[in-house]
Enzyme design. Structure first.
Site, PDB file in Angstrom:
ATOM      1  N   TYR A 178       3.203  19.966  -4.455  1.00 16.15           N
ATOM      2  CA  TYR A 178       3.718  21.250  -3.974  1.00 16.15           C
ATOM      3  C   TYR A 178       4.549  21.930  -5.074  1.00 16.15           C
ATOM      4  O   TYR A 178       4.378  23.117  -5.344  1.00 16.15           O
ATOM      5  CB  TYR A 178       4.566  21.081  -2.701  1.00 16.15           C
ATOM      6  CG  TYR A 178       5.134  22.401  -2.243  1.00 16.15           C
ATOM      7  CD1 TYR A 178       4.315  23.368  -1.659  1.00 16.15           C
ATOM      8  CD2 TYR A 178       6.483  22.706  -2.445  1.00 16.15           C
ATOM      9  CE1 TYR A 178       4.819  24.606  -1.282  1.00 16.15           C
ATOM     10  CE2 TYR A 178       6.995  23.946  -2.077  1.00 16.15           C
ATOM     11  CZ  TYR A 178       6.159  24.881  -1.493  1.00 16.15           C
ATOM     12  OH  TYR A 178       6.658  26.113  -1.139  1.00 16.15           O
ATOM     13  N   ARG A 226      19.493  21.232  -3.623  1.00 14.83           N
ATOM     14  CA  ARG A 226      20.669  22.063  -3.374  1.00 14.83           C
ATOM     15  C   ARG A 226      20.561  22.851  -2.067  1.00 14.83           C
ATOM     16  O   ARG A 226      21.532  23.025  -1.342  1.00 14.83           O
ATOM     17  CB  ARG A 226      20.851  23.029  -4.559  1.00 14.83           C
ATOM     18  CG  ARG A 226      22.080  23.917  -4.477  1.00 14.83           C
ATOM     19  CD  ARG A 226      21.936  25.127  -5.386  1.00 14.83           C
ATOM     20  NE  ARG A 226      20.727  25.889  -5.059  1.00 14.83           N
ATOM     21  CZ  ARG A 226      20.187  26.831  -5.835  1.00 14.83           C
ATOM     22  NH1 ARG A 226      20.731  27.121  -6.993  1.00 14.83           N
ATOM     23  NH2 ARG A 226      19.099  27.476  -5.460  1.00 14.83           N
ATOM     24  N   ARG A 236      12.966  24.950   8.019  1.00 15.60           N
ATOM     25  CA  ARG A 236      12.013  24.238   7.150  1.00 15.60           C
ATOM     26  C   ARG A 236      12.752  23.259   6.260  1.00 15.60           C
ATOM     27  O   ARG A 236      13.983  23.272   6.182  1.00 15.60           O
ATOM     28  CB  ARG A 236      11.222  25.227   6.298  1.00 15.60           C
ATOM     29  CG  ARG A 236      12.108  26.035   5.381  1.00 15.60           C
ATOM     30  CD  ARG A 236      11.317  27.028   4.570  1.00 15.60           C
ATOM     31  NE  ARG A 236      12.167  28.156   4.244  1.00 15.60           N
ATOM     32  CZ  ARG A 236      11.750  29.408   4.157  1.00 15.60           C
ATOM     33  NH1 ARG A 236      10.503  29.686   4.373  1.00 15.60           N
ATOM     34  NH2 ARG A 236      12.578  30.362   3.845  1.00 15.60           N
ATOM     35  N   PHE A 297      15.567  31.878 -23.008  1.00 16.63           N
ATOM     36  CA  PHE A 297      14.890  32.110 -21.735  1.00 16.63           C
ATOM     37  C   PHE A 297      14.479  30.787 -21.067  1.00 16.63           C
ATOM     38  O   PHE A 297      14.633  30.622 -19.854  1.00 16.63           O
ATOM     39  CB  PHE A 297      13.672  33.008 -21.988  1.00 16.63           C
ATOM     40  CG  PHE A 297      12.639  32.990 -20.907  1.00 16.63           C
ATOM     41  CD1 PHE A 297      12.899  33.573 -19.678  1.00 16.63           C
ATOM     42  CD2 PHE A 297      11.411  32.376 -21.111  1.00 16.63           C
ATOM     43  CE1 PHE A 297      11.941  33.554 -18.669  1.00 16.63           C
ATOM     44  CE2 PHE A 297      10.453  32.352 -20.106  1.00 16.63           C
ATOM     45  CZ  PHE A 297      10.724  32.932 -18.879  1.00 16.63           C
TER      46      PHE A 297
HETATM   47  C1  D61 Z   1      10.602  28.111 -18.738  1.00 18.78           C
HETATM   48  C2  D61 Z   1      11.345  29.151 -18.231  1.00 18.78           C
HETATM   49  C3  D61 Z   1      11.293  29.439 -16.890  1.00 18.78           C
HETATM   50  C4  D61 Z   1      10.494  28.680 -16.039  1.00 18.78           C
HETATM   51  C5  D61 Z   1       9.744  27.623 -16.572  1.00 18.78           C
HETATM   52  C6  D61 Z   1       9.811  27.359 -17.930  1.00 18.78           C
HETATM   53  C7  D61 Z   1       8.944  26.878 -15.732  1.00 18.78           C
HETATM   54  C8  D61 Z   1       8.883  27.174 -14.428  1.00 18.78           C
HETATM   55  C9  D61 Z   1       9.617  28.205 -13.875  1.00 18.78           C
HETATM   56  C10 D61 Z   1      10.418  28.963 -14.692  1.00 18.78           C
HETATM   57  C11 D61 Z   1       9.508  28.489 -12.420  1.00 18.78           C
HETATM   58  C12 D61 Z   1      10.701  27.944 -11.725  1.00 18.78           C
HETATM   59  C13 D61 Z   1      10.757  28.246 -10.294  1.00 18.78           C
HETATM   60  C14 D61 Z   1      12.119  27.776  -9.790  1.00 18.78           C
HETATM   61  C15 D61 Z   1      12.678  28.709  -8.793  1.00 18.78           C
HETATM   62  N1  D61 Z   1      11.909  28.615  -7.588  1.00 18.78           N
HETATM   63  C16 D61 Z   1      11.426  29.687  -6.938  1.00 18.78           C
HETATM   64  O1  D61 Z   1      11.588  30.807  -7.354  1.00 18.78           O
HETATM   65  C17 D61 Z   1      10.637  29.380  -5.683  1.00 18.78           C
HETATM   66  O2  D61 Z   1       9.439  30.119  -5.624  1.00 18.78           O
HETATM   67  C18 D61 Z   1       8.402  29.585  -6.420  1.00 18.78           C
HETATM   68  C19 D61 Z   1       7.177  30.496  -6.390  1.00 18.78           C
HETATM   69  C20 D61 Z   1       7.406  31.794  -7.147  1.00 18.78           C
HETATM   70  C21 D61 Z   1       7.733  31.569  -8.589  1.00 18.78           C
HETATM   71  C22 D61 Z   1       8.223  32.810  -9.169  1.00 18.78           C
HETATM   72  C23 D61 Z   1       8.716  32.718 -10.598  1.00 18.78           C
HETATM   73  C24 D61 Z   1       9.950  32.161 -10.854  1.00 18.78           C
HETATM   74  C25 D61 Z   1      10.450  32.169 -12.140  1.00 18.78           C
HETATM   75  C26 D61 Z   1       9.717  32.737 -13.177  1.00 18.78           C
HETATM   76  C27 D61 Z   1       8.452  33.308 -12.892  1.00 18.78           C
HETATM   77  C28 D61 Z   1       7.957  33.282 -11.609  1.00 18.78           C
HETATM   78  C29 D61 Z   1       7.749  33.929 -13.931  1.00 18.78           C
HETATM   79  C30 D61 Z   1       8.247  34.007 -15.192  1.00 18.78           C
HETATM   80  C31 D61 Z   1       9.501  33.455 -15.477  1.00 18.78           C
HETATM   81  C32 D61 Z   1      10.224  32.814 -14.469  1.00 18.78           C
HETATM   82  C33 D61 Z   1      11.502  29.652  -4.444  1.00 18.78           C
HETATM   83  O3  D61 Z   1      11.806  31.009  -4.356  1.00 18.78           O
HETATM   84  C34 D61 Z   1      13.083  31.265  -3.898  1.00 18.78           C
HETATM   85  C35 D61 Z   1      13.148  32.703  -3.455  1.00 18.78           C
HETATM   86  O4  D61 Z   1      12.312  33.090  -2.653  1.00 18.78           O
HETATM   87  O5  D61 Z   1      14.043  33.421  -3.929  1.00 18.78           O
HETATM   88  C36 D61 Z   1      10.761  29.139  -3.247  1.00 18.78           C
HETATM   89  O6  D61 Z   1      10.296  29.909  -2.416  1.00 18.78           O
HETATM   90  O7  D61 Z   1      10.656  27.903  -3.183  1.00 18.78           O
HETATM   91 MG    MG Z   2       8.244  29.889  -1.545  1.00 19.31          MG
END
Ligand code: D61
Ligand code: MG
Length: 444
Positions: A178, A226, A236, A297
């Site tokens: 997931y 967290r 959930r 970043f």
């Molecule tokens: C380097 C830098 C940034 C990185 C990386 C490597 C590798 C992975 C990620 C960022 C993604 C980390 C996601 C952690 C935060 N989790 C969420 O936002 C959850 O949603 C996940 C699905 C949508 C992902 C969107 C995303 C996030 C960060 C990004 C990106 C896309 C694109 C580019 C850069 C960073 C979480 O959402 C919380 C909410 O609704 O606010 C959830 O629903 O579990």
């Molecule tokens: Mg989500």
């Protein structure tokens, strides 16, 4: 605790706030007022929907800034459909599965989110996102579309399991899968983009994006640990049953029944242990990111995550509410994470914090000790804390070649940091002298 008292107790953090807000030179200043209204709107949507990623994305190198901003907004839109419990699964699942096809259109928008869905605007104004998307380099568009397709289908697989939102994720393998879909894939896409731009080492795109995946899993798992309380209130949970079932029959007992508090702490600690298994991969990934803005970043979310893991470790507040890192600590971490040695130092510090917080009565006491030792050792090999005696042989290790090749980049940044620190310190000293002398003047 009041902000004033907070800063009196941590004066170094007050200095970090001032240095960050007043004296830091952005690597790539961005003047949005010269850009098209659509692009301005997209950056507005970015700041509205992300507390943690907006600032770091806005400071990226111009080559990738818009592409990563759009990558974020498209996936945030997808996630806003996944997260909305008011959309029926007959609508939600096909929408998630075909979401990538919306990227072939010029004007698709969606107004079907519940009125309280916090990020519904990205879907209502998706046409603005599309207009910028279609202007990106074709190879960047392809990455965004491919990851959107994979993530949408992965999310849909988990919704199909009707009990997912009630029982949470079953096994640790499900948990990893997931997290791969919702965060590991973001890492994969970002690696493709930064390698194409020549900003990180090509080798990151090998081995099936293993390290890229770890970057995402480390962030996502930290959030999942967290957000225990908030997620349960929303009906959930993402904690894997394979882990929590060792400590309770029912997840909510951790906060509803005081006699389960100790078990709840042990469960948090095992989840932290699980998340720490990605730490070495994350450090080794970061060692291969060359462009300074891309490095920040990537590094800032990771150092925030290790600080959060240290905060939540053995912390009963996780069971009853939100646990946060202080603003001042965040500023300090942002300033310190601009070089790779800085990031390694931060990881070491928080690993030690976790190790010290660990108690002999915890069922995973030994495993935590071993895991922390492993990560410390990994850091020690990269940057030995004592100079090896002259003439002594150090075992050959490929990481040393990587470190050598980035030394000039880190030295360059260190020079900037030193200049900036001197400037901040001098201005603060002048302000202090003026303040003290005006107080003295009043009394004399
Ligand atoms: C380097 C830098 C940034 C990185 C990386 C490597 C590798 C992975 C990620 C960022 C993604 C980390 C996601 C952690 C935060 N989790 C969420 O936002 C959850 O949603 C996940 C699905 C949508 C992902 C969107 C995303 C996030 C960060 C990004 C990106 C896309 C694109 C580019 C850069 C960073 C979480 O959402 C919380 C909410 O609704 O606010 C959830 O629903 O579990
Ligand atoms: Mg989500």
């Amino acid at each position: 605790m009041g902000k004033l008292l907070e800063f009196l107790l941590h004066p170094d953090e007050l200095k970090a706030v001032i240095q960050l807000l007043k004296f830091r030179q952005p690597l790539h200043p961005h003047d949005l007022t010269k850009e098209s209204p659509e692009l301005q709107r997209c950056y507005y949507l970015l700041t509205k929907t992300s507390r943690s990623f907006a600032a770091v994305i806005e400071e990226l190198h111009p080559e990738l800034r818009d592409a990563i901003m759009i990558f974020y907004l498209v996936l945030r839109a997808l996630d806003t459909i996944e997260d909305d419990m008011s959309i029926k699964s007959e609508i939600k699942v096909p929408l998630l599965r075909t979401f990538d096809e919306k990227l072939n259109t010029k004007d698709w928008t969606f107004d079907g989110n519940g009125p309280n869905e916090k990020d519904r605007l990205v879907l209502v104004e998706f046409d603005k996102i599309l207009s910028i998307y279609h202007g990106l380099k074709p190879q960047y568009q392809d990455v965004v579309k491919d990851i959107t397709y994979k993530m949408g289908n992965g999310m849909a697989d988990y919704i199909l399991d009707e009990n997912f939102n009630l029982n949470g994720v079953e096994t640790v393998k499900d948990y990893d899968l997931y997290c791969h879909y919702v965060a590991g894939l973001v890492g994969e896409g970002l690696t493709k983009l930064t390698v194409m731009a020549g900003f990180s080492d090509d080798s990151l795109a090998q081995d099936n994006f293993e390290k890229s995946n770890s970057m995402g899993l480390f962030l996502q798992k930290t959030n999942i640990i967290r957000d225990y309380h908030e997620d349960l209130l929303d009906g959930r949970s993402f904690w894997p049953k394979e882990i929590w079932s060792k400590y309770t029959k029912e997840l909510p007992l951790f906060h509803k029944d005081a006699s389960f508090e100790q078990a709840g702490l042990s469960c948090i600690n095992e989840l932290v242990l699980n998340a720490l298994s990605h730490a070495k991969d994350c450090l080794s990934y970061l060692s291969m990111v060359k462009d300074p803005s891309t490095f920040s970043f990537c590094a800032i979310p990771q150092v925030m995550a290790i600080a959060t893991l240290a905060e939540v470790y053995n912390n009963r507040k996780v069971l009853h509410g939100v646990v946060k890192i202080r603003k001042g600590t965040t500023c300090k971490l942002i300033l310190e994470s601009r070089t790779f040695p800085g990031v390694v130092a931060i990881f070491r510090r928080y690993i030690q914090v976790i190790n010290h917080k660990s108690s002999v009565s915890d069922p995973n006491y030994l495993k935590i000790g071993i895991k922390c030792g492993e990560i410390e050792q990994f850091c020690e090999v990269m940057y030995p804390s004592v100079e090896p005696p002259k003439g002594s042989k150090i075992a050959a290790n490929p990481i040393h070649d990587v470190l050598k090749s980035r030394q000039a980049i880190d030295d360059d940044m260190q020079m900037r940091i030193i200049k900036e620190t001197i400037l901040t310190n001098s201005v603060l000293v002048v302000i202090a002298v003026l303040a003290i002398s005006s107080v003295a003047y009043l009394f004399l």
